[in-house]
Design a protein around this motif. Structure first.
Motif, mmCIF file in Angstrom:
data_model
loop_
_atom_site.group_PDB
_atom_site.id
_atom_site.type_symbol
_atom_site.label_atom_id
_atom_site.label_comp_id
_atom_site.label_asym_id
_atom_site.label_seq_id
_atom_site.Cartn_x
_atom_site.Cartn_y
_atom_site.Cartn_z
ATOM 1 N N PRO A 43 0.836 -1.215 0.000
ATOM 2 C CA PRO A 43 0.000 0.000 0.000
ATOM 3 C C PRO A 43 0.864 1.256 0.000
ATOM 4 N N GLN A 44 0.451 2.265 -0.730
ATOM 5 C CA GLN A 44 1.224 3.504 -0.789
ATOM 6 C C GLN A 44 1.273 4.200 0.568
ATOM 7 N N SER A 45 0.384 3.827 1.458
ATOM 8 C CA SER A 45 0.411 4.408 2.808
ATOM 9 C C SER A 45 1.622 3.915 3.620
ATOM 10 N N GLU A 46 2.240 2.814 3.168
ATOM 11 C CA GLU A 46 3.424 2.264 3.854
ATOM 12 C C GLU A 46 4.687 2.974 3.366
ATOM 13 N N GLY A 47 4.727 4.278 3.619
ATOM 14 C CA GLY A 47 5.832 5.099 3.104
ATOM 15 C C GLY A 47 7.201 4.665 3.607
ATOM 16 N N LYS A 48 7.276 4.323 4.889
ATOM 17 C CA LYS A 48 8.563 3.932 5.469
ATOM 18 C C LYS A 48 9.077 2.640 4.842
ATOM 19 N N LEU A 49 8.160 1.697 4.633
ATOM 20 C CA LEU A 49 8.555 0.417 4.034
ATOM 21 C C LEU A 49 8.960 0.611 2.572
ATOM 22 N N LEU A 50 8.240 1.447 1.841
ATOM 23 C CA LEU A 50 8.582 1.716 0.446
ATOM 24 C C LEU A 50 9.967 2.352 0.334
ATOM 25 N N ALA A 51 10.283 3.231 1.281
ATOM 26 C CA ALA A 51 11.611 3.856 1.286
ATOM 27 C C ALA A 51 12.693 2.819 1.566
ATOM 28 N N GLN A 52 12.382 1.874 2.441
ATOM 29 C CA GLN A 52 13.323 0.803 2.767
ATOM 30 C C GLN A 52 13.567 -0.099 1.544
ATOM 31 N N ILE A 53 12.489 -0.379 0.814
ATOM 32 C CA ILE A 53 12.615 -1.188 -0.407
ATOM 33 C C ILE A 53 13.487 -0.449 -1.419
ATOM 34 N N GLU A 54 13.235 0.830 -1.564
ATOM 35 C CA GLU A 54 14.003 1.656 -2.507
ATOM 36 C C GLU A 54 15.489 1.636 -2.170
ATOM 37 N N ALA A 55 15.790 1.665 -0.868
ATOM 38 C CA ALA A 55 17.184 1.747 -0.425
ATOM 39 C C ALA A 55 17.898 0.402 -0.445
ATOM 40 N N ARG A 56 17.156 -0.690 -0.179
ATOM 41 C CA ARG A 56 17.838 -1.962 0.053
ATOM 42 C C ARG A 56 17.569 -3.045 -0.983
ATOM 43 N N ALA A 57 16.623 -2.825 -1.875
ATOM 44 C CA ALA A 57 16.286 -3.854 -2.861
ATOM 45 C C ALA A 57 16.532 -3.355 -4.280
ATOM 46 N N ASN B 137 -4.608 0.897 -7.699
ATOM 47 C CA ASN B 137 -5.523 0.929 -6.556
ATOM 48 C C ASN B 137 -4.816 1.279 -5.241
ATOM 49 N N SER B 138 -4.138 2.419 -5.258
ATOM 50 C CA SER B 138 -3.462 2.937 -4.058
ATOM 51 C C SER B 138 -2.399 1.981 -3.513
ATOM 52 N N ALA B 139 -1.859 1.151 -4.384
ATOM 53 C CA ALA B 139 -0.797 0.232 -3.973
ATOM 54 C C ALA B 139 0.286 0.189 -5.055
ATOM 55 N N VAL B 140 1.477 -0.259 -4.645
ATOM 56 C CA VAL B 140 2.600 -0.388 -5.579
ATOM 57 C C VAL B 140 2.906 -1.878 -5.749
ATOM 58 N N GLN B 141 2.777 -2.353 -6.988
ATOM 59 C CA GLN B 141 3.138 -3.740 -7.275
ATOM 60 C C GLN B 141 4.547 -3.760 -7.842
ATOM 61 N N MET B 142 5.390 -4.602 -7.242
ATOM 62 C CA MET B 142 6.793 -4.620 -7.638
ATOM 63 C C MET B 142 7.329 -6.039 -7.747
ATOM 64 N N GLU B 143 8.272 -6.184 -8.636
ATOM 65 C CA GLU B 143 9.090 -7.390 -8.701
ATOM 66 C C GLU B 143 10.479 -6.955 -8.253
ATOM 67 N N ALA C 119 15.653 -8.857 -3.240
ATOM 68 C CA ALA C 119 15.900 -8.279 -1.923
ATOM 69 C C ALA C 119 16.712 -9.238 -1.061
ATOM 70 N N PRO C 120 17.556 -8.711 -0.178
ATOM 71 C CA PRO C 120 18.277 -9.582 0.755
ATOM 72 C C PRO C 120 17.296 -10.275 1.695
ATOM 73 N N GLU C 121 17.691 -11.424 2.184
ATOM 74 C CA GLU C 121 16.817 -12.249 3.010
ATOM 75 C C GLU C 121 16.259 -11.490 4.208
ATOM 76 N N SER C 122 17.100 -10.644 4.826
ATOM 77 C CA SER C 122 16.650 -9.893 5.998
ATOM 78 C C SER C 122 15.487 -8.968 5.657
ATOM 79 N N LEU C 123 15.492 -8.389 4.450
ATOM 80 C CA LEU C 123 14.389 -7.536 4.021
ATOM 81 C C LEU C 123 13.221 -8.382 3.522
ATOM 82 N N ALA C 124 13.542 -9.503 2.880
ATOM 83 C CA ALA C 124 12.487 -10.391 2.366
ATOM 84 C C ALA C 124 11.567 -10.865 3.484
#
Length: 323
Positions: free
Chosen positions: A272-286, A295-301, A304-309
């Motif tokens: 969900p786009q409301s998960e701003g902190k998690l999206l930033a973490q994905i951007e930085a680490r994956a 529909n107000s969400a981000v679908q991504m392929e 990611a490292p196991e710790s983030l997965a």
């Protein structure tokens, strides 16, 4: 006449910049000197300047075994304090899943220049022997966006004296704890093959020959053009120029494939786009392979490292065939 070990100790003394490095060199000098005092008596008091040109100095140290033993104990105590602090620092590092990649190789192979090229750390790089005596550790980011710690180490040499191997324990501990070794060689050296064998002898003494290695053939910019074109790489060897920063992307990609800690996983997620902190973490680490907004969400392929997965598990999209 100065023998080979004395000469090496003198070169080490000239390049010891930190207090730790100076203590390590002095300890090696004293331990080398001690067994040579027997039966020499007063003639030792005539020594000027100690070993080479930078020994412990023209003092009673050379003639009084008890003073030398006392000084050795004192230095060892100080080095143990340094080692305890270093161990605490390492434990703090190891509490986070950041594997260490250690640079090893014959002296003057270009390890510090490669270290600077990969980290922009500004470590002193010199064509002189043993320019690096103290372990230097910096974080680097791999193509997968995983971070690893890169460690620069003292250069090895043929028949490295036992006293030096033990004295530079702090540097060598980084090698023993590394998840991956980068064995750096000077591709232009006519004795490159022999130097590689000498490095392997030291690695065997350190009991790290089973640690995964990548052979890094450095200084290709100094080769004639025809010879450079004839170089063939394989899954374990990469050719680079640290000064010209050639081949570094290939090296980083190879490191990425060889690091098994915090392994990379392929995921399809919907966040969900409301998960701003998690999206930033994905951007930085994956590594984001593709992205779509629905529909107000981000679908991504992503990769990611196991710790983030593990964190992303609740947002994983299961392919229809698996439902």
């Amino acid at each position: 006449m100065i023998d080979r070990t004395q000469l090496i100790l003198d070169i080490f003394a000239r390049h010891a910049r930190t207090r730790e490095g100076q203590l390590q060199v002095e300890l090696a000098q004293l331990e080398y000197l001690l067994p040579r005092l027997t039966g020499r008596g007063a003639e030792m008091s005539q020594l000027g300047g100690g070993i080479g040109t930078r020994g412990p100095g023209e003092t009673q140290l050379e003639t009084d075994r008890r003073k030398i033993f006392r000084r050795i104990r004192h230095i060892k105590g100080q080095l143990e304090d340094v080692r305890r602090i270093r161990t605490q620092q390492r434990q703090r590092r190891e509490s986070v899943p950041l594997p260490t990649v250690a640079l090893v190789g014959y002296t003057n192979a270009g390890k510090s220049t490669l270290f600077n090229a990969l980290t922009d750390a500004g470590v002193v790089a010199s064509a002189k022997m043993f320019a690096t005596l103290d372990p230097t550790v910096r974080a680097i980011t791999l193509p997968s966006k995983r971070k690893v710690l890169l460690s620069d180490t003292v250069g090895f040499i043929r028949s490295l004296p036992t006293t030096l191997v033990s004295a530079f324990r702090a540097t060598l501990e980084e090698v023993q704890r590394a998840a991956l070794l980068l064995h750096v060689s000077d591709v232009t050296s006519p004795t490159s093959h022999e130097q590689q064998k000498q490095v392997e002898l030291v690695l065997n003494e350190l009991d790290v020959m089973s640690t995964p290695q990548i052979r890094v053939m450095n200084k290709i910019d100094l080769l004639p053009e025809m010879q450079r074109r004839s170089l063939t790489e394989n899954g374990n060897t990469v050719y680079v120029s640290s000064t010209q920063k050639l081949g570094l992307e290939k090296l980083l990609a190879m490191i990425d494939t060889r690091i098994g800690i915090d392994a990379i996983q392929h995921l399809r997620i919907r966040v969900p786009q409301s998960e701003g902190k998690l999206l930033a973490q994905i951007e930085a680490r994956a590594r984001i392979l593709n992205r779509a907004y629905r529909n107000s969400a981000v679908q991504m392929e992503v990769e990611a490292p196991e710790s983030l997965a593990r964190v992303l598990q609740p947002f994983t999209v299961v392919p229809r065939a698996q439902k």
